[in-house]
Design a protein around this motif. Structure first.
Motif, PDB file in Angstrom:
ATOM      1  N   ARG A   1       0.835  -1.210   0.000  1.00 13.22           N
ATOM      2  CA  ARG A   1       0.000   0.000   0.000  1.00 13.22           C
ATOM      3  C   ARG A   1       0.863   1.251   0.000  1.00 13.22           C
ATOM      4  O   ARG A   1       0.609   2.208  -0.733  1.00 13.22           O
ATOM      5  CB  ARG A   1      -0.915   0.009   1.222  1.00 13.22           C
ATOM      6  CG  ARG A   1      -2.038  -1.002   1.091  1.00 13.22           C
ATOM      7  CD  ARG A   1      -2.838  -1.077   2.377  1.00 13.22           C
ATOM      8  NE  ARG A   1      -3.517  -2.349   2.477  1.00 13.22           N
ATOM      9  CZ  ARG A   1      -4.674  -2.616   1.872  1.00 13.22           C
ATOM     10  NH1 ARG A   1      -5.229  -1.687   1.120  1.00 13.22           N
ATOM     11  NH2 ARG A   1      -5.241  -3.802   1.994  1.00 13.22           N
TER      12      ARG A   1
ATOM     13  N   ASP B   1       0.917   4.112  -2.896  1.00 15.00           N
ATOM     14  CA  ASP B   1       0.681   5.543  -2.678  1.00 15.00           C
ATOM     15  C   ASP B   1       1.850   6.370  -3.183  1.00 15.00           C
ATOM     16  O   ASP B   1       1.670   7.379  -3.892  1.00 15.00           O
ATOM     17  CB  ASP B   1       0.457   5.818  -1.188  1.00 15.00           C
ATOM     18  CG  ASP B   1      -0.869   5.240  -0.723  1.00 15.00           C
ATOM     19  OD1 ASP B   1      -1.708   4.967  -1.610  1.00 15.00           O
ATOM     20  OD2 ASP B   1      -1.048   5.033   0.495  1.00 15.00           O
TER      21      ASP B   1
ATOM     22  N   ASP C   1       1.810   8.958  -6.337  1.00 11.22           N
ATOM     23  CA  ASP C   1       2.214  10.353  -6.174  1.00 11.22           C
ATOM     24  C   ASP C   1       3.292  10.719  -7.185  1.00 11.22           C
ATOM     25  O   ASP C   1       3.259  11.790  -7.789  1.00 11.22           O
ATOM     26  CB  ASP C   1       2.728  10.595  -4.753  1.00 11.22           C
ATOM     27  CG  ASP C   1       1.573  10.714  -3.768  1.00 11.22           C
ATOM     28  OD1 ASP C   1       0.431  10.833  -4.252  1.00 11.22           O
ATOM     29  OD2 ASP C   1       1.804  10.654  -2.546  1.00 11.22           O
TER      30      ASP C   1
ATOM     31  N   LYS D   1      -8.064   3.098  -9.900  1.00  9.14           N
ATOM     32  CA  LYS D   1      -7.528   4.380 -10.385  1.00  9.14           C
ATOM     33  C   LYS D   1      -6.966   4.244 -11.786  1.00  9.14           C
ATOM     34  O   LYS D   1      -6.086   5.003 -12.193  1.00  9.14           O
ATOM     35  CB  LYS D   1      -6.405   4.850  -9.448  1.00  9.14           C
ATOM     36  CG  LYS D   1      -6.906   5.221  -8.072  1.00  9.14           C
ATOM     37  CD  LYS D   1      -5.771   5.814  -7.284  1.00  9.14           C
ATOM     38  CE  LYS D   1      -6.284   6.367  -5.969  1.00  9.14           C
ATOM     39  NZ  LYS D   1      -5.221   7.000  -5.191  1.00  9.14           N
TER      40      LYS D   1
END
Lengths: 455, 709
Positions: free
Chosen positions: B44, B48, B52, B86
């Motif tokens: 995870r 992330d 980013d 996403k």
């Protein structure tokens, strides 16, 4: 689940409660269906979808390239054994190659409510076509004064077969399929009409939403609109008792026949009188005959400048019981109206992004628990009564234009500008492991969905 | 622990994405994978961080991040389930298919990023599209709706694979057929080959009775030795059409070892048989065994594997035996007739058996007949052609290095005997096709070159014969004209600087006239007797001669000297003096003449130019006058005053005068605009005048006839 069935068997629970419960559960677990796929036969974005009301089986889709397709939602045409996906291909499509077919984008489609032998399409080429499903020919064509944004037929009408049309023109016209003529021309909106919807409670009541931000209620048996929804008139909590509100009464402005006038009416009159003195002339060409129009009792309501949205009303949708009305506007708001009182219920549906250049479609689940709003590239499912976002259904890669809810299967169909029609359904029974095994047998290239750390 | 991991992952992601390279650092990647693998929380965190990073406004960073994402996406299910929701954003950031999400700079990396990302999306769709519908939909959207061009790696590979398989199947079917026919035919073939080999063995035995003492050795070695002994001998007798072969035979003959058995009248038939057998072996048996072998090796029969193995073994044995025999024969010097034929035979090994056979029959028949006859006939002239042949070997490109070597060795030690003497007087011929059939007088088959294919226009007449005289006609020796090269003599006329003219002209030097033989001083040495005879006539026109005829000037000076001086043996010096005197005279006269001519020319030029100038002036003047009249005089209808005209003419004259000098450059020339203005002005003047005139006329008329008005 079993306990419920048992209780139902024993008669401990009312007959429908199990079914309602199961349906509710299924609706809430809706997601992108992996077992069902509609193969879009259109070359451009889907503008409008509708499932027929008689069998709840055939999906009608209108696309931006002027084509209209019909899909069978129950019977798959092909079955992909490798991916375990049922593919539903178009049963037929009609496009501009058919005589009198639509030249431009089909903005809205509508099944004939009684059977699937006819359907109505409205298009940007100013025409409303009535198609025969069997011959795939245009049976009737209504020439409208401007682009047609919306067509609607009453699902419960027994005495008329009128197609309400919202066009660029300010007037809502009702086309009679029986005679092939315009029976009504409803004036009141001050701008084009993007959404029309028949009431689910009364076959005479038509609701229209225009670019002027107004939502008007018309009783087609009498002149003028009888109600204009005002976003500032709101009610919190319970609505006033239904007993007193008789639909026809609210419309009468003369007030001679109906002694008791509702709050709604009074307020409308007050507004009317308040606005009467300085006539707000938005359109100068109307100012000339303004006085004459005012004399006509049916035209009085045009002076009602109340708005439901700050912007155009892009979609209208009644709940199945006909008690509530959802409206969406270009102010990216969805409002829930109490049809009876005409009040804004002030349910705040969290951030939505509703497309602003054309009308859309909203969908409500059959038990009125979830509202599906096409919002940018995704569909947002809201809890109807609280307005909380229940889930966000993303799978489209372009603006979602419309969605249609299948009542029996608890499935949602959505059409988007990426020319896909996606099926959103409760999870299928085929577990993934099973699927994986079968794929291995098939010898396909894709791999098992597992962690594959080599090092 | 978790914090430590987070820092570690952050560091790794930072270091991995900061490099300017096009690939990930493998060490960093390894560490990264190891740490991400450790726990779901790390996945995870990594997701992330990577997402980013993907939003960074630099294509290089995005590109490297994409590589990292791909690594994890392929490995971790959790990572996939994180990325898939996403996925649209991911595609926007890496492919940038929407106008409001264009890829950032640098542009080359942006291109790379887009290409790589599309490749990955395609790959992921293939691998996980079933499980992750958004990936599939995204791929479909890019491909079908946006119509982006995917690399489509798998499709291409699949296509290639399919084609390969189809080809394989086809060949397998063919092979199967061949195999079946082989099974049927094999016993016959084997028997035939065996009989051929037996015959050959017999021949070897008969040929080399003295090889008995080799009996102890293996049969193969035995035969080989025989071959070595008889090698050269075989060459001699083995007929060949080419002259080179003849030469080679000659060379071999001379090098012959005395103990080698030669072909005599007794064993000639055996050699003949052997040759035939060798032919058979080379043309039929070897290629067919080769073909069988390849068929057996490639065929994949559905059953009878064992039978196949047995067959294979047998064929291999047979082939090795045949090869051994071939080697012996070659050792004995038996070879195929023509290089072209041999190569053809070798290539047909790969071809269909039928073609091979058809060709072989024709080829063998032709080459044998021709070879024999030609070799016989050539033998008669061989001594004569020896030298020529040496030339031939030099000129032609020889295929066999061995032959050449032998030839050179032969050349070295040829030097004695009759042969040598004959060689000395033998003519040297240049290489030509005629040497091929030197002395040949036999017919030649027309359609058996070993080159014709199946003629689909009709039946080929294999019996067609080209008669010998026709061949002779075709091979007529050609010779080309070669100009005799002679040295052109230099002119050698004396030059003013004391040297002699070194120009080489064929007949006449452009500077010094016809080329005559001269002595070392440049004085022409005419035959004097001739001069004496002609002296009388020359004497009369001597002066004239000297003046006019430069060509004869030199020769005529000699007669004069011979005439003046009684003595014929006048000294060379005096003669030279006279000659120089004469030349000087001639030149002087020439000069005067030229000078006069020039003067005349100059005078004529002057008069001409004067006349021209006068004429020009006259023309110009008249033009000026006429022009001015047109401008003014005509309009008004009467002659203008002289001064005006003169002024006009004068200005023109001035202008004309100025034309020649430097002042003309300084003076502004009248442009088109000026001229137009002038014309307009004059036009206005004209209009005004006309107006005036008519009015005057009217007034006159009114006055004259008042009552009529």
């Amino acid at each position: 689940m079993l306990r419920r069935l048992k209780r139902r068997e024993l008669g401990a629970t009312p007959p429908r409660s199990v079914a309602t419960h199961v349906r509710g559960k299924r609706v809430r677990s809706i997601e992108l269906a992996s077992h069902k796929e509609i193969v879009s036969a259109h070359n451009s974005g889907i503008n409008s979808l509708q499932i027929d009301g008689s069998e709840a089986r055939y999906l009608l889709a209108g696309a931006s390239d002027g084509s209209v397709g019909v899909y069978d939602t129950q019977q798959a045409t092909t079955f992909d054994s490798i991916t375990h996906t049922a593919k539903h291909e178009a049963l037929f499509t009609v496009d501009k190659s058919v005589p009198q077919g639509h030249m431009y984008s089909v903005s809205s489609v509508q099944w004939y409510p009684v059977d699937t032998g006819l359907f109505v399409t409205g298009s940007f080429d100013n025409n409303i076509n009535l198609w025969d499903t069997n011959t795939l020919q245009v049976e009737q064509q209504f020439r409208m004064p401007g682009k047609v944004y919306a067509v609607a037929m009453s699902a419960m009408a027994t005495t008329h077969m009128l197609v309400a049309s919202g066009t660029e023109d300010v007037r809502v016209r009702l086309c009679d399929l029986a005679s092939g003529a315009f029976t009504h021309t409803l004036s009141g909106h001050r701008d084009g009409v993007w959404a029309v919807q028949w009431s689910a409670a009364s076959e005479w009541v038509l609701i229209s939403g225009g670019c002027d931000g107004a939502i008007r209620f018309w009783d087609i048996r009498q002149a003028g609109c009888f109600q204009v929804l005002d976003q500032n008139r709101s009610q919190l909590g319970r609505r006033p008792p239904i007993v007193k509100s008789v639909p026809g009464a609210t419309a009468s402005v003369s007030g001679s026949s109906r002694g008791e006038s509702l709050r709604v009416h009074r307020q409308g009159e007050q507004q009317h009188s308040r606005l009467n003195t300085p006539p707000p002339i938005r359109r100068k060409f109307r100012a000339k005959d303004f006085e004459a129009q005012r004399q006509h009792p049916g035209m009085v309501s045009t002076l009602d400048k109340a708005t439901a949205h700050y912007g155009s009303v892009t979609a209208l949708q009644t709940t199945d019981d006909g008690l509530y009305l959802f409206s969406a506007g270009t102010d990216s708001r969805v409002r829930l109206w109490d049809m009876q009182s005409g009040c804004n219920t002030l349910v705040n549906y969290e951030a939505t992004r509703i497309r602003t250049h054309q009308g859309t479609q909203l969908a409500v689940s059959s038990d009125s628990s979830l509202l599906f709003v096409a919002s940018a590239h995704s569909i947002q499912a809201y809890d109807v009564w609280t307005g909380h976002l229940h889930s966000k259904l993303s799978g489209h890669y372009d603006t979602v234009n419309c969605c249609a809810f299948h009542v029996n299967d608890q499935e949602l169909y959505s059409g988007s500008s990426d020319r896909q029609i996606l099926v959103w359904a409760p999870p299928a029974h085929t577990p993934l492991e099973d699927l994986d095994e079968k794929t291995k047998e098939g010898g396909a290239l894709f791999v098992k969905d597992e962690d594959a750390w080599s090092d | 622990m978790a914090e430590g991991d987070r820092h570690r992952i952050t560091d790794l992601v930072e270091s991995a994405t900061m490099s300017p390279a096009k690939n990930l650092d493998l060490g960093v990647l390894h560490d990264f994978k190891a740490i991400v693998r450790a726990s779901d929380a790390n996945v995870r965190i990594a997701f992330d961080l990577l997402f980013d990073k993907l939003k960074k406004n630099n294509s290089q960073v995005r590109y490297l991040t994409l590589l990292l994402i791909d690594e994890l996406f392929r490995r971790s299910k959790l990572f996939r389930s994180l990325l898939v929701p996403k996925f649209e954003m991911f595609m926007l950031l890496t492919i940038g298919y929407r106008a409001d999400y264009t890829l950032p700079k640098p542009s080359d990396r942006a291109t790379l990023l887009r290409a790589t990302s599309m490749e990955y999306v395609e790959k992921w769709n293939e691998m996980f599209g079933v499980h992750y519908k958004p990936v599939h939909l995204g791929y479909e959207y890019l491909k079908k709706t946006l119509r982006l061009q995917f690399p489509n790696v798998r499709e291409a590979a699949a296509m290639a694979e399919r084609q390969r398989q189809e080809k394989e199947e086809r060949t397998q079917v063919l092979l199967q057929k061949k195999y079946e026919s082989l099974i049927q035919e094999f016993p016959d073939w084997k028997a035939e080959i065996q009989s051929t080999m037996d015959q050959m063995t017999e021949c070897f035995k008969i040929l080399v009775p003295e090889a008995v003492h080799y009996q102890g050795a293996a049969k193969e070695g035995d035969l080989k030795n025989i071959g070595e002994q008889e090698e050269e001998d075989e060459y001699e007798e083995y007929g060949n059409s080419s002259l080179r072969r003849q030469l080679h035979q000659q060379a071999v003959e001379e090098n012959d070892l005395p103990e080698k058995p030669r072909e005599t009248g007794e064993n000639a038939t055996i050699f003949g048989t052997l040759r035939d057998l060798y032919k058979l072996l080379m043309m039929r048996h070897l290629p067919s065994t080769q073909e069988w072998l390849s068929t057996l090796m490639r065929v994949d029969p559905p059953q009878e594997k064992q039978q196949l193995d047995v067959f294979l073994k047998e064929v291999i044995d047979l082939r090795s035996q045949l090869l051994a025999f071939r080697k012996h024969c070659e050792d004995l010097g038996i070879e195929l007739l023509e290089v072209g034929q041999t190569s053809k035979a070798l290539t047909t090994v790969e071809d269909e058996g039928e073609d091979d056979i058809i060709w072989e029959e024709g080829g063998s028949g032709f080459s044998f007949a021709e070879a024999k006859s030609v070799s016989r006939s050539v033998k008669t002239d061989e001594e004569v052609t020896k030298k020529a042949a040496r030339d031939v070997t030099g000129a032609s490109t020889s295929n066999s290095s061995m032959i050449e070597q032998k030839l050179t060795s032969h050349e070295i030690d040829e030097g004695t005997g009759l042969r040598h003497e004959l060689l000395k007087e033998a003519p040297l011929l240049s290489w030509g096709a005629f040497l091929d059939t030197w002395g040949g007088s036999s017919d030649m088959p027309a359609n058996q070159r070993g080159l014709q294919l199946e003629n689909h226009w009709g039946k080929v007449d294999t019996e067609a014969i080209i008669p010998a005289e026709k061949i002779a006609e075709l091979n007529v020796r050609s010779s080309y004209y070669k100009p005799v090269k002679t040295e052109i003599q230099p002119c050698l006329a004396p030059l003013r600087n004391g040297g002699l003219c070194q120009r080489r002209d064929l007949h006449r030097c452009p500077l010094h006239g016809p080329i005559v033989p001269r002595d070392k001083n440049g004085v022409p040495v005419g035959d004097k007797c001739k001069n004496e005879q002609e002296s009388e006539e020359h004497h009369i026109g001597q002066t004239k001669n000297v003046l006019l005829d430069g060509k004869n000037g030199a020769s005529s000076s000699a007669p004069r000297t011979s005439k003046d001086g009684d003595d014929l043996d006048l000294s060379l010096a005096s003669q030279a003096d006279i000659v120089t005197q004469a030349i000087a005279n001639v030149r002087e006269r020439d000069k005067v003449d030229i000078k006069r001519k020039r003067e005349e020319q100059a005078k004529a030029k002057l008069t001409q130019s004067r006349r021209d100038r006068e004429h020009n002036e006259a023309v110009l003047r008249s033009a000026a006058i006429s022009h001015s009249r047109q401008g003014f005089g005509e309009a008004i209808g009467e002659n203008l005053d002289d001064p005006f005209m003169e002024d006009e003419g004068g200005s023109r004259g001035k202008r004309r005068r100025a034309r020649g000098g430097l002042a003309a450059l300084l003076k502004r020339k009248p442009t088109a605009k000026d001229r137009l203005a002038q014309r307009l002005l004059s036009g206005r003047v004209r209009d005004a005048t006309i107006n005036q005139l008519t009015r005057d006329e009217d007034a006159n008329y009114r006055e004259a006839f008042p009552n009529q008005w």
